[in-house]
Enzyme design. Structure first.
Site, short mmCIF file in Angstrom:
data_model
loop_
_atom_site.label_atom_id
_atom_site.label_comp_id
_atom_site.label_asym_id
_atom_site.label_seq_id
_atom_site.Cartn_x
_atom_site.Cartn_y
_atom_site.Cartn_z
N ASP A 82 0.85 -1.19 0.00
CA ASP A 82 0.00 0.00 0.00
C ASP A 82 0.89 1.25 0.00
O ASP A 82 1.84 1.33 0.78
CB ASP A 82 -0.89 -0.05 1.26
CG ASP A 82 -1.99 0.98 1.27
OD1 ASP A 82 -2.42 1.40 0.17
OD2 ASP A 82 -2.44 1.36 2.37
N HIS A 180 -7.25 9.64 4.89
CA HIS A 180 -6.72 8.61 5.80
C HIS A 180 -6.90 9.10 7.24
O HIS A 180 -6.94 10.29 7.50
CB HIS A 180 -5.24 8.39 5.52
CG HIS A 180 -4.98 7.80 4.16
ND1 HIS A 180 -4.29 8.46 3.20
CD2 HIS A 180 -5.34 6.60 3.62
CE1 HIS A 180 -4.21 7.70 2.11
NE2 HIS A 180 -4.84 6.57 2.34
N THR A 233 -7.38 2.54 9.72
CA THR A 233 -7.49 3.20 11.03
C THR A 233 -8.46 2.50 11.97
O THR A 233 -8.16 2.30 13.15
CB THR A 233 -7.89 4.68 10.82
OG1 THR A 233 -6.91 5.29 9.98
CG2 THR A 233 -7.96 5.43 12.14
P1 13P Z 1 -8.18 4.63 6.67
O1 13P Z 1 -7.01 5.10 7.46
O2 13P Z 1 -9.26 5.66 6.54
O3 13P Z 1 -8.70 3.35 7.13
O4 13P Z 1 -7.66 4.42 5.17
C1 13P Z 1 -6.88 3.32 4.85
C2 13P Z 1 -6.24 3.47 3.54
O5 13P Z 1 -6.73 4.09 2.63
C3 13P Z 1 -4.93 2.81 3.36
O6 13P Z 1 -4.36 3.09 2.15
#
Ligand code: 13P
Length: 287
Positions: A82, A180, A233
């Site tokens: 990622d 994020h 998150t």
């Molecule tokens: P969150 O932190 O909102 O869960 O997003 C995760 C994300 O997009 C990781 O690339």
């Protein structure tokens, strides 16, 4: 079964009008929980690691752990890098056994983002691995990755068309108002923009920053053509909450005991998100 690439599971999702849920993991317990829950719900699933997690554990350790867990898992599992920060990291991840790569050149000027993404596509496609890239900037903070509200920028549909043509990427992370980390207020998603992007590009679309996005908004984004939704998150917060609750009991000193409480909390979130994305009971359609 052995790890699979993300391509077929996302194409199946696009054809079936649901999305694959992609979960960022931090440790063995999160891997176990995501796979166990996906197996119970018969969902194809993606495990992914942020640059912060990669710095913490290393791609070799993370890949070995996920490969081992996937071997005995009855549903298809893909392991995705990622927000890959560089060409070199993408190479390392491929060598370690990742089966899906994101190269994030979204901070770069348009042409440089194209050049970096294309370079990674050429290399990854040579070994049969699909690539996700980002255009526009998803706001918020995740580990070392931070985009201020001011510099967050929505994806332009015209640029998206050119970007896809010139890079040959398999999937595109779109910036349509998600961020994020946790949101300060209710997130506002630009669904018209998503529909326009969907109209001008044929490739798979990815929604980042889905923690804290209301369920009906995630469903609407999927109905408008998102094939993968990222969650980080809410899982981290759940693990920490579960561990904290267990540690109130001062007599607990065994990590297996307090981690069990963390895993239980993560499981609830993973279950909800798989169902919201509509990927439960889709593992059998995987070819
Ligand atoms: P969150 O932190 O909102 O869960 O997003 C995760 C994300 O997009 C990781 O690339």
């Amino acid at each position: 079964m052995p790890l699979v690439t993300s391509k077929q599971m996302m194409v199946d999702a696009q054809n079936g009008k649901y999305a694959v849920a992609a979960f960022n993991i931090e440790n063995m317990e999160m891997v176990q929980t995501v796979l166990e829950t996906a197996a119970e719900l018969q969902a194809p699933v993606m495990i992914q690691t942020t640059p912060g997690t990669v710095k913490y554990a290393g791609v070799a350790m993370l890949a070995a752990m996920v490969q081992t867990a996937a071997k005995t898992c009855p549903v298809p599992v893909a392991l995705h890098l990622d927000h890959g920060e560089s060409y070199e990291l993408a190479v390392q991840a491929l060598h370690s056994g990742y089966t899906s790569i994101m190269i994030d050149g979204s901070k770069l000027p348009f042409k440089e983002n194209i050049a970096l993404s294309k370079r990674v596509v050429d290399m990854a496609h040579a070994v049969g691995i699909p690539v996700e890239a980002e255009l526009g900037k998803v706001g918020g903070k995740e580990d070392s990755l931070e985009v201020s509200d001011k510099s967050a920028a929505f994806t332009d549909p015209g640029e998206a068309k050119e970007f896809v043509l010139q890079t040959g990427i398999d999937s595109l992370a779109v910036a349509i108002g998600t961020a994020h980390g946790f949101y300060k207020g209710e997130p506002k998603l630009d669904f018209d923009r998503l529909a326009k992007i969907r109209d001008v590009v044929e490739i798979l679309l990815v929604l980042h920053g889905a923690s804290g996005v209301p369920d009906d908004m995630v469903r609407k984004a999927v109905a408008l053509g998102i094939s993968k939704v990222n969650f980080a998150t809410e899982l981290r917060a759940a693990l920490t909450r579960g561990v904290r609750e267990a540690l109130v009991d001062q007599s607990i000193i065994d990590p297996k005991k307090f981690m069990a409480s963390g895993k239980k909390a993560v499981k609830e979130i993973v279950k909800q998100k798989i169902i919201i994305c509509g990927c439960d009971h889709k593992a059998n359609s995987y070819r």
